[in-house]
Design a protein around this motif. Structure first.
Motif: not given
Length: 188
Positions: A127-133, A158-162
């Motif tokens: 993700d944009p924070d460098g975290v493996i999702q 979606y989960v990240r933004s909600h």
């Protein structure tokens, strides 16, 4: 493995990308962006070009979703260029190929085969924070499906933004989500 939720480790790799000179890529280059690291065993092989071509057919869509794609093998960037120049399937691909001959990325993601020097067939979404999702690892003879990768990335975005919502099995963009609560316990 405990890799989901962990932060990508520092790396530096030389990339080959069609129409561009060789260039270096580090973890700093993906800060603030979604990224896919698509590991495959080796250039000039059999299942790999079919997967890479399938991924290439979804590259424009992934770009629209704000996702950068990096194909990674333990080959060199020179080998990636030679494969691009000689293979019809690989020659049409527009995403970057990272050379990992020192095995830094393969070790960082835990996909280097002991005693073999090749990476497993593995996909990681950062993700944009460098975290493996997300991650997927398959055996040598089983190719991956880019349609499913795109679906999973849409769900992760979606989960990240909600916050407070989750995507159920086989969720597709626009479908209903769930809001986990005590009221749902035992009712699904």
């Amino acid at each position: 493995m405990g890799i989901i939720g962990s932060t990508i480790k520092p790396f530096k790799a030389t990339a080959f990308k069609a129409g561009e000179n060789f260039y270096d890529v580090t973890e700093k280059d993906i800060e603030g962006k979604w990224a896919v690291f698509f590991f495959y065993p080796a250039d000039f092989t059999f299942v790999c070009p079919t997967e890479l071509e399938d991924l290439g057919e979804h590259y424009e869509m992934l770009q629209k979703l704000g996702v950068e794609v990096f194909a990674v093998s333990t080959d060199t960037h020179f080998s990636h260029k030679a494969w691009h120049d000689t293979s019809e399937k690989i020659g049409k691909l527009k995403y970057a190929f990272l050379g990992d001959q020192m095995h830094v990325l393969s070790n960082n993601f835990g996909v280097l085969r002991d005693g073999v020097g090749l990476a497993d067939r593995a996909t990681f979404v950062v993700d944009p924070d460098g975290v493996i999702q997300l991650m997927e690892i398959t055996c040598e003879g089983v190719g991956r499906n880019a349609n499913e990768l795109v679906r999973k990335i849409r769900a992760a975005q979606y989960v990240r933004s909600h916050p407070g919502e989750v995507c159920p099995a086989a969720w597709e963009e626009g479908s209903d989500t769930l809001a986990p609560s005590l009221d749902l316990v035992g009712k699904l």
